[in-house]
Design an enzyme around this catalytic site. Sequence first.
Site, mmCIF file in Angstrom:
data_model
loop_
_atom_site.group_PDB
_atom_site.id
_atom_site.type_symbol
_atom_site.label_atom_id
_atom_site.label_comp_id
_atom_site.label_asym_id
_atom_site.label_seq_id
_atom_site.Cartn_x
_atom_site.Cartn_y
_atom_site.Cartn_z
ATOM 1 N N HIS A 1 0.892 -0.961 -0.214
ATOM 2 C CA HIS A 1 0.302 0.253 -0.161
ATOM 3 C C HIS A 1 0.806 1.128 -0.137
ATOM 4 O O HIS A 1 1.676 1.416 0.517
ATOM 5 C CB HIS A 1 -1.292 0.193 1.069
ATOM 6 C CG HIS A 1 -1.744 0.860 1.252
ATOM 7 N ND1 HIS A 1 -1.839 2.333 1.397
ATOM 8 C CD2 HIS A 1 -3.032 1.031 0.325
ATOM 9 C CE1 HIS A 1 -2.600 2.554 1.404
ATOM 10 N NE2 HIS A 1 -4.181 2.242 0.866
ATOM 11 N N GLU B 1 -3.606 1.549 -7.132
ATOM 12 C CA GLU B 1 -4.018 3.218 -5.872
ATOM 13 C C GLU B 1 -3.536 4.225 -6.665
ATOM 14 O O GLU B 1 -2.424 4.308 -6.430
ATOM 15 C CB GLU B 1 -4.198 2.499 -5.387
ATOM 16 C CG GLU B 1 -5.106 1.395 -4.958
ATOM 17 C CD GLU B 1 -4.825 1.526 -3.481
ATOM 18 O OE1 GLU B 1 -6.074 1.745 -2.584
ATOM 19 O OE2 GLU B 1 -4.397 1.230 -2.496
HETATM 20 P P1 PGA Z 1 -9.853 5.179 -0.047
HETATM 21 O O1 PGA Z 1 -8.353 4.811 0.869
HETATM 22 O O2 PGA Z 1 -10.803 5.096 -0.173
HETATM 23 O O3 PGA Z 1 -9.522 6.561 1.726
HETATM 24 O O4 PGA Z 1 -9.481 6.615 -0.959
HETATM 25 C C1 PGA Z 1 -8.512 3.628 -0.437
HETATM 26 C C2 PGA Z 1 -7.013 2.581 0.310
HETATM 27 O O5 PGA Z 1 -5.966 3.599 0.936
HETATM 28 O O6 PGA Z 1 -6.726 1.620 0.250
#
Ligand code: PGA
Length: 226
Positions: free
Chosen positions: A98, A147
Amino acid sequence: MKHIYLVANWKSNKTIQEAAEWLSAFSHQPCATLNKNISIILCAPFTVLPMLQEEIRRKNLPIVLGTQNISPYSCGAFTGEVSASMVKGLAEYILLGHSERRRLFGETDEMLLKKSDLAKQGQFKVIYCIERSEISVPFQTDLIAYEPTAAIGTGKAEDPTEAEDMCKKIKVKYPGVPILYGGSVTAENISEFIRRPSIDGVLVGSASLDPEKFSLLVDAAISSYA
Ligand code: PGA
């Protein structure tokens, strides 16, 4: 019909009591009767996993558990670390890479490769996060989460067409691996993402913390199949 993965990432949130309350509220939502083409994976803090596991079994909920990290080492003299073998039997998935872990805790590709190897040795399924299609993904990764950092926790999801383009590039590099989009996904915008051909699910942070919001998000995913 493709399989959809809804992955909740609670991050560093929820006491045992709050986690239990979340589960009670969630299990009272209609979405508890789930379409068999949808998987819900809850990546929770280590501290609440035993309680969640027991309650999920007791209530027979359609939720599979994951962790948000593991140690890059096996068991041993590594104060404060939780190794993959310590969560065996508690979780099926391990979320790795992440951007918060890379940025705030200095996790490198090399360290993530070690973690991924240990996770695979322990027969866990790995969800591996990347912020660009150029970042390499360890062999045998089960799910890839794309992401873009600018979309995480900002309330500004990436444009679904751009997300689709990026997920498509990743799919070409890793054929057969489901690709998720993550970054400010909500009940309102989820269908815009999951109806795209290269997006097989979502990774949800903020909108997974509230059981009602998360239930609405699951409902929206179910109705996009209708
Ligand atoms: P968010 O986070 O949905 O609050 O943007 C996503 C993540 O960090 O996995």
